[in-house]
Design a protein around this motif. Sequence first.
Motif, short mmCIF file in Angstrom:
data_model
loop_
_atom_site.label_atom_id
_atom_site.label_comp_id
_atom_site.label_asym_id
_atom_site.label_seq_id
_atom_site.Cartn_x
_atom_site.Cartn_y
_atom_site.Cartn_z
N LYS A 75 -12.44 18.50 -3.31
CA LYS A 75 -13.78 18.01 -3.64
C LYS A 75 -14.27 18.68 -4.93
CE LYS A 75 -16.78 17.66 0.01
NZ LYS A 75 -17.86 18.13 0.85
N LYS A 112 0.83 -1.18 0.00
CA LYS A 112 0.00 0.00 0.00
C LYS A 112 0.89 1.26 0.00
CE LYS A 112 -2.66 0.92 3.69
NZ LYS A 112 -3.69 0.80 4.71
N GLU A 118 -9.77 20.42 1.75
CA GLU A 118 -10.72 19.35 1.46
C GLU A 118 -11.77 19.83 0.46
OE1 GLU A 118 -13.40 18.25 4.49
OE2 GLU A 118 -14.04 16.51 3.33
N TYR A 159 0.61 5.65 -0.46
CA TYR A 159 -0.23 6.82 -0.71
C TYR A 159 0.46 8.09 -0.24
CZ TYR A 159 -1.47 6.05 4.22
OH TYR A 159 -1.43 5.84 5.58
N GLN A 184 -9.18 11.35 1.07
CA GLN A 184 -9.81 10.96 2.34
C GLN A 184 -9.25 11.82 3.45
OE1 GLN A 184 -8.81 6.68 2.08
NE2 GLN A 184 -10.76 6.34 3.08
N VAL A 185 -10.12 12.27 4.35
CA VAL A 185 -9.64 12.99 5.53
C VAL A 185 -9.28 11.95 6.57
CG1 VAL A 185 -10.29 14.58 7.37
CG2 VAL A 185 -11.10 14.97 5.05
N ILE A 186 -8.05 11.99 7.05
CA ILE A 186 -7.62 10.98 8.02
C ILE A 186 -6.90 11.66 9.19
CG2 ILE A 186 -7.32 9.34 6.10
CD1 ILE A 186 -4.30 9.39 6.73
N PRO A 187 -6.83 11.00 10.33
CA PRO A 187 -6.06 11.58 11.43
C PRO A 187 -4.56 11.54 11.07
CG PRO A 187 -7.02 9.47 12.09
CD PRO A 187 -7.44 9.71 10.69
N MET A 235 -9.60 21.76 6.28
CA MET A 235 -10.98 21.74 5.80
C MET A 235 -11.13 22.53 4.49
SD MET A 235 -13.29 21.50 9.25
CE MET A 235 -13.02 23.12 9.83
N ARG A 253 -5.39 12.34 2.71
CA ARG A 253 -4.71 11.26 2.03
C ARG A 253 -5.16 11.26 0.57
NH1 ARG A 253 -5.16 4.80 3.46
NH2 ARG A 253 -4.76 4.14 1.34
N LYS A 305 -15.00 11.79 9.55
CA LYS A 305 -14.21 11.12 8.52
C LYS A 305 -12.93 10.56 9.12
CE LYS A 305 -15.83 14.26 5.00
NZ LYS A 305 -15.50 15.46 4.23
N SER A 306 -12.29 11.42 9.92
CA SER A 306 -11.03 11.06 10.56
C SER A 306 -11.24 9.88 11.52
CB SER A 306 -10.53 12.29 11.30
OG SER A 306 -9.40 12.01 12.05
N LEU A 314 -5.64 16.80 11.54
CA LEU A 314 -6.27 16.17 10.38
C LEU A 314 -5.32 16.27 9.20
CD1 LEU A 314 -9.96 17.46 10.45
CD2 LEU A 314 -9.07 15.32 11.32
N SER A 349 1.63 -0.28 6.05
CA SER A 349 0.65 0.11 7.06
C SER A 349 1.05 -0.50 8.40
CB SER A 349 -0.74 -0.36 6.66
OG SER A 349 -0.75 -1.76 6.62
N GLU A 378 -8.27 1.18 11.01
CA GLU A 378 -6.90 0.77 11.29
C GLU A 378 -6.70 0.30 12.73
OE1 GLU A 378 -3.93 3.52 9.91
OE2 GLU A 378 -4.33 2.76 7.89
N TYR A 391 -11.96 6.54 9.63
CA TYR A 391 -10.74 6.04 9.00
C TYR A 391 -9.84 5.38 10.05
CZ TYR A 391 -6.35 5.85 6.47
OH TYR A 391 -5.19 5.40 5.89
N TYR A 438 -9.93 12.42 -5.90
CA TYR A 438 -10.25 11.47 -4.84
C TYR A 438 -9.32 11.68 -3.64
CZ TYR A 438 -10.76 7.32 -2.14
OH TYR A 438 -10.95 6.47 -1.10
#
Lengths: 86, 193
Positions: A23, A2, A19, A4, A30-33, A16, A47, B107-108, A44, A76, B115, B111, A28
């Motif tokens: 959009k 994987k 984001e 990214y 993704q909002v991730i921690p 934000m 990805r 979202k956060s 935040l 990962s 994991e 996700y 494409y």
Amino acid sequence: MKEYCLITFESVNFAMQAESVLKNEGIYHQVIPTPREITLSCGLSIRFNVDNVEKIKTFVDNKKINIKKIYIVKGSGVDKSIEVLK
Amino acid sequence: MKKLDCSGLACPKPVIMTKKELEAMESGELEVIVDNDAAKENVSKLIKSMGLNYEVFEKEKLFHIIIKKDKLGCECYIEQNSERPVILVGSDKFGLGDDKLGAALMKSYLYALTEAEIKPKTMLFVNGGVKLVIEGSEVLESIKTLEEMGVEIFACGTCLDFYNIKDKLSVGSITNMYTIVEKMNSASNTIKL
């Protein structure tokens, strides 16, 4: 394996904003921690696919989005490696 | 007896390796070797959570953990299963306050949940929460991943009906209040978002 890309930001508001730009541009994402390997704070990140990295860099250059750093993440869990791209 | 040498490995690697090894093993004994207190404690916690017996002895600054697994292992698996939390998602925002921030945090959160080592047993989406499991939802991918990983996904039928989005359900199945009550009451731990 994987793989990214990840953008980190100086503040949640910038995350934000970015984001909504992505959009609108139909990229494409993704909002991730933010991974603990980068920072321990509850930040935040966004990805996105490695293929879109050039597009993202143009947005950064045009000041469409305001970022801290761009990273590339490989793998990962505990076998994760993170490198700074920009 | 099988040996697993985890000395020199940083946490949580010894725990993950022990877990994998124990799950692969039908029965018998496993010796895990670690070189620090934290790893010894964390591996011991894992063994306890799996309902197995173990002994620890120290030799030349290394901890040797001897784990016995008998064929009763499957009962323990059920027990471990019931300890997974049930999560009630009552809104499409995470926390109270700013809605935009709440949407980003949701979202956060979802996700990060994909994991997490311990996955919830069930996720119940009610009221505004049902907006997360329908067509066009921005967290659909995370929720689908959770479902593939064995998390039960339920959306409240009354709520889908109320918002007029019943035909747009894209992950999980429709449920009613009786099931929601049963799921929550049989859980050892319910987390309301």
